[in-house]
Design a protein around this motif. Structure first.
Motif, PDB file in Angstrom:
ATOM      1  N   ARG A  22     112.409 -87.395 -45.783  1.00  0.00           N
ATOM      2  CA  ARG A  22     113.853 -87.632 -45.817  1.00  0.00           C
ATOM      3  C   ARG A  22     114.600 -86.585 -44.990  1.00  0.00           C
ATOM      4  O   ARG A  22     115.558 -86.906 -44.283  1.00  0.00           O
ATOM      5  CB  ARG A  22     114.360 -87.629 -47.255  1.00  0.00           C
ATOM      6  CG  ARG A  22     114.097 -88.918 -48.014  1.00  0.00           C
ATOM      7  CD  ARG A  22     114.840 -88.962 -49.330  1.00  0.00           C
ATOM      8  NE  ARG A  22     114.338 -88.004 -50.293  1.00  0.00           N
ATOM      9  CZ  ARG A  22     113.366 -88.240 -51.158  1.00  0.00           C
ATOM     10  NH1 ARG A  22     112.790 -89.416 -51.176  1.00  0.00           N
ATOM     11  NH2 ARG A  22     112.979 -87.311 -52.004  1.00  0.00           N
ATOM     12  N   ALA A  23     114.168 -85.336 -45.080  1.00  0.00           N
ATOM     13  CA  ALA A  23     114.816 -84.261 -44.325  1.00  0.00           C
ATOM     14  C   ALA A  23     114.652 -84.487 -42.824  1.00  0.00           C
ATOM     15  O   ALA A  23     115.592 -84.290 -42.049  1.00  0.00           O
ATOM     16  CB  ALA A  23     114.243 -82.899 -44.731  1.00  0.00           C
TER      17      ALA A  23
ATOM     18  N   SER B  30     117.646 -85.412 -39.832  1.00  0.00           N
ATOM     19  CA  SER B  30     117.915 -84.474 -38.724  1.00  0.00           C
ATOM     20  C   SER B  30     118.301 -85.156 -37.465  1.00  0.00           C
ATOM     21  O   SER B  30     117.990 -86.183 -37.082  1.00  0.00           O
ATOM     22  CB  SER B  30     116.672 -83.613 -38.440  1.00  0.00           C
ATOM     23  OG  SER B  30     116.345 -82.858 -39.574  1.00  0.00           O
TER      24      SER B  30
ATOM     25  N   GLN C 242     110.202 -85.728 -49.702  1.00  0.00           N
ATOM     26  CA  GLN C 242     111.353 -84.867 -49.458  1.00  0.00           C
ATOM     27  C   GLN C 242     111.394 -84.430 -47.990  1.00  0.00           C
ATOM     28  O   GLN C 242     112.438 -84.447 -47.335  1.00  0.00           O
ATOM     29  CB  GLN C 242     111.280 -83.653 -50.378  1.00  0.00           C
ATOM     30  CG  GLN C 242     112.515 -82.807 -50.409  1.00  0.00           C
ATOM     31  CD  GLN C 242     112.379 -81.691 -51.424  1.00  0.00           C
ATOM     32  OE1 GLN C 242     111.276 -81.189 -51.689  1.00  0.00           O
ATOM     33  NE2 GLN C 242     113.492 -81.282 -52.019  1.00  0.00           N
ATOM     34  N   GLN C 243     110.233 -84.050 -47.444  1.00  0.00           N
ATOM     35  CA  GLN C 243     110.151 -83.653 -46.029  1.00  0.00           C
ATOM     36  C   GLN C 243     110.461 -84.815 -45.114  1.00  0.00           C
ATOM     37  O   GLN C 243     111.128 -84.647 -44.088  1.00  0.00           O
ATOM     38  CB  GLN C 243     108.765 -83.084 -45.733  1.00  0.00           C
ATOM     39  CG  GLN C 243     108.488 -81.755 -46.403  1.00  0.00           C
ATOM     40  CD  GLN C 243     107.032 -81.326 -46.261  1.00  0.00           C
ATOM     41  OE1 GLN C 243     106.163 -82.123 -45.941  1.00  0.00           O
ATOM     42  NE2 GLN C 243     106.786 -80.055 -46.536  1.00  0.00           N
TER      43      GLN C 243
END
Length: 103
Positions: free
Chosen positions: A98-99, A103, A95-96
């Motif tokens: 992908r985030a 960005s 998840q991190q």
């Protein structure tokens, strides 16, 4: 793959022959690098599993310990908790990742 091999020593009730076979199968799969051998290798694969299962049974029968026997249900719960923690950590990491990529 080898994460599926569980400690079989000092369990109450004692490890079964099926559990010894399953551990041997996982070990041979890991060493061979395949979960299903080709037809040409099936016989040698099966023979290795059988030999390792026999050696596993002999080992478990001959080990000596002064520790109290482990409860199967409690040991399974511990394994499941570790697995849940591991997969949650992987989910959070992905998840991190992908985030950060977004960005």
């Amino acid at each position: 793959m080898c994460r599926n091999i569980v400690p079989l020593n000092n369990l109450e009730p004692a490890a079964t022959d099926d559990e010894c076979h399953d551990a041997a199968l996982q070990f041979v799969r890991k060493i061979a690098g395949t979960t299903k051998p080709s037809r040409a290798n099936q016989e040698v694969f099966d023979r290795a599993v059988a030999e390792i299962a026999v050696a596993t049974r002999r080992l478990l029968n001959e080990l000596v310990t002064t520790a109290p026997p482990k409860n199967r249900t409690e040991e399974a719960a511990k394994r499941q908790a570790r697995s849940a923690d591991r997969y949650e950590a992987i989910r959070v990491f992905q998840q991190q990742k992908r985030a950060a990529a977004g960005s």
